[in-house]
Scaffold this active site. Structure first.
Site, PDB file in Angstrom:
ATOM      1  N   HIS A 109       1.280  -1.220  -0.053  1.00 28.47           N
ATOM      2  CA  HIS A 109      -0.416  -0.173  -0.097  1.00 28.47           C
ATOM      3  C   HIS A 109       0.907   1.307  -0.122  1.00 28.47           C
ATOM      4  O   HIS A 109       1.938   0.786   0.680  1.00 28.47           O
ATOM      5  CB  HIS A 109      -1.001  -0.218   1.248  1.00 28.47           C
ATOM      6  CG  HIS A 109      -1.741  -1.257   1.531  1.00 28.47           C
ATOM      7  ND1 HIS A 109      -1.311  -1.778   2.838  1.00 28.47           N
ATOM      8  CD2 HIS A 109      -3.137  -1.293   1.575  1.00 28.47           C
ATOM      9  CE1 HIS A 109      -2.052  -2.929   2.234  1.00 28.47           C
ATOM     10  NE2 HIS A 109      -3.932  -2.190   1.769  1.00 28.47           N
ATOM     11  N   ASP A 143       2.222   2.554   2.992  1.00 26.87           N
ATOM     12  CA  ASP A 143       3.832   0.948   3.674  1.00 26.87           C
ATOM     13  C   ASP A 143       4.782   1.122   3.847  1.00 26.87           C
ATOM     14  O   ASP A 143       5.619   1.180   4.324  1.00 26.87           O
ATOM     15  CB  ASP A 143       3.289  -0.572   3.115  1.00 26.87           C
ATOM     16  CG  ASP A 143       1.945  -1.203   2.963  1.00 26.87           C
ATOM     17  OD1 ASP A 143       0.890  -0.903   4.463  1.00 26.87           O
ATOM     18  OD2 ASP A 143       1.273  -1.938   2.486  1.00 26.87           O
TER      19      ASP A 143
HETATM   20  C1  XLS Z   1      -7.763  -6.664   4.439  1.00 28.36           C
HETATM   21  C2  XLS Z   1      -6.904  -6.978   2.926  1.00 28.36           C
HETATM   22  C3  XLS Z   1      -6.033  -5.130   2.542  1.00 28.36           C
HETATM   23  C4  XLS Z   1      -6.161  -5.820   0.749  1.00 28.36           C
HETATM   24  C5  XLS Z   1      -5.054  -4.878   0.582  1.00 28.36           C
HETATM   25  O1  XLS Z   1      -8.482  -7.530   4.898  1.00 28.36           O
HETATM   26  O2  XLS Z   1      -6.921  -8.177   2.518  1.00 28.36           O
HETATM   27  O3  XLS Z   1      -5.190  -6.337   2.852  1.00 28.36           O
HETATM   28  O4  XLS Z   1      -5.319  -7.440   0.639  1.00 28.36           O
HETATM   29  O5  XLS Z   1      -5.647  -3.969   0.620  1.00 28.36           O
END
Ligand code: XLS
Ligand code: CA
Ligand code: CA
Length: 439
Positions: free
Chosen positions: A103, A106
């Site tokens: 993200h 991140d």
């Molecule tokens: C959350 C999601 C998230 C997505 C990416 O439950 O898994 O991590 O994969 O935003």
């Protein structure tokens, strides 16, 4: 010389074969070994999830950070982000994965203002570019975090306030730019806050139209900048919002069709989200694949006794075998891959646990691949399914499928032929066959 964050690992994790007792070796994942026409690495396209592996601190709803993460020491936020990224690429290389996913928030810290956040992202994209070049590790997908900041409490693109919609759009624009700059092969939309809590304060139809507008804008912008990656929607039924609009694969596909978006998106299926939607992982994969829309996979597992998104590493061979059968049958995931959207348990505080977790997940999928390949080659399960539907290939069945008969003709057929004879589904026999292969 650059600081080392995993000094105990001095060379990439080796493949030692199934008799090895070394916990820091692969027993099944042999990167360059061929399975059918492709290498294991090309079949599996493993990716590390930056948010869990590098950023998670072990906190849960009842307790704070527990992990010991030397790259996350206090100091200037950009320095910390750079140390974290250096540690990340050291980890990718030592583990031997070709891809990672992130993200925007991140890899780069949010700033005081939106402009500052964009600047921070740019600094970290430049840093990632150098590290990708040095290591050969690539970006499987990028995404934007449109759920963490309090401004998104009532949704991002589905927010009742158009000003928040605009902020989300501006953030995704920058996340798309970052993904493109790093050669990202896909871009994921997961709508954690894109849902609602109560109809007492929500216009459901309006929110869905807003979300569709948002996706159309993303498609237009991708065209404008020449982004060639695949757009993916990642369904999840709930958590954090009670009613999430992308509940499951079938719901997301119906939404894409209704709003003329179907040509631009595929689905990123997450195992844990499937179970939260009361589906099996293989059900979600199959629904996506049957529509020609299985684009990528978040390879994890939930805990059926806990009932929330526990994001555990995959270890169940039945799950990985079934998943790999579906992926092999559709000839792979294209630009997608298997992203370990999973974190170690709160008590696994040692950075070395990250190696054990990923080695386990990679071996579980490598084994699943080998078993699925044999099952398909031997037609061990498919021969039965094929035969189960054979009555549709000739006679009255062929006429039904070709649209040559209707209710009137079928009534005549039944009056002439009488009652059908029942046949066994042989489920227990098939379960035994599967067990014979999972050895
Ligand atoms: C959350 C999601 C998230 C997505 C990416 O439950 O898994 O991590 O994969 O935003
Ligand atoms: Ca996910
Ligand atoms: Ca998840």
């Amino acid at each position: 010389m650059r600081k080392m964050y995993f000094p105990k690992i001095t060379a990439p994790i080796p493949f030692e074969g199934k008799d090895s007792k070394n916990p820091l070796a692969f027993k099944y994942y042999d990167k360059n070994a061929r399975v059918g026409r492709k290498t294991m690495a090309a079949h599996l396209r493993f990716a590390v999830a930056y948010w869990h592996t590098m950023m998670a601190d072990g906190a849960d709803m009842f307790g704070g950070a527990s992990y010991d993460r030397p790259w996350n020491a206090a100091g200037d936020p950009i320095d910390r982000a750079k140390h974290t990224m250096d540690a990340a690429f050291e980890f990718f290389q030592k583990l031997g994965v070709d891809y990672y996913c992130f993200h925007d928030r991140d890899i780069a810290p949010a700033g005081e203002t939106f402009a500052q956040s964009c600047k921070n992202l740019q600094i970290m994209v430049d840093h990632a570019k150098v590290l990708q070049k040095q290591t050969g590790v690539k970006l499987l997908w990028g995404t934007a975090n449109l759920f963490g900041h309090r401004i998104y409490t009532s949704g991002a693109s589905t927010n009742p306030d158009a000003h928040v919609f605009a902020l989300a759009a501006a953030q995704v624009k920058n996340a798309l730019d970052a993904t493109q700059a790093l050669g990202g092969e896909n871009y994921v939309f997961w709508g954690g806050r894109e849902g609602y809590e109560s109809l007492l304060n929500t216009d459901l139809k309006h929110e869905q139209e807003q979300m569709a507008r948002f996706f159309h804008m993303a498609v237009e912008y991708a065209k404008k900048i020449g982004f060639k990656g695949q757009f993916l929607i990642e369904p999840k039924p709930c958590e954090p919002t009670k009613h999430q609009y992308d509940f499951d694969t079938a719901t997301a596909l119906a939404f894409l069709r209704q709003y003329d978006l179907i040509d631009y998106f595929k689905i990123n299926v997450e195992a844990n989200h499937a179970t939260l939607a009361k589906h099996t992982f293989e059900h979600e994969l199959t629904v996506a694949s049957a529509a020609g829309k299985l684009g990528s996979v978040d390879a994890n597992r939930g805990d059926l006794l806990l009932g929330w998104d526990t994001d555990q590493f995959p270890t169940d061979l039945y799950n990985t075998t079934m998943a790999m059968m579906i992926i092999l049958k559709q000839n792979g995931l294209g630009s997608g891959g298997l992203n370990f959207d999973a974190h170690v348990r709160r008590s696994s505080i040692d950075p070395m646990d990250l190696f054990h977790a990923h080695i386990g997940g990679m071996d579980a999928f490598a084994r699943g691949l080998l078993i699925a390949h044999r099952l398909i080659q031997d037609k061990a399960l498919s021969a039965f399914i094929d035969k189960r539907y054979e009555s549709y290939r000739s006679g009255i069945g062929a006429k039904i499928m070709a649209g040559k008969v209707g209710f009137v003709e079928l009534e005549k057929y039944i009056l002439e032929q009488g009652m059908p004879t029942m046949k066994s589904g042989r489920l227990e026999m098939l379960e035994n066959i599967l067990n014979d292969y999972i050895r």
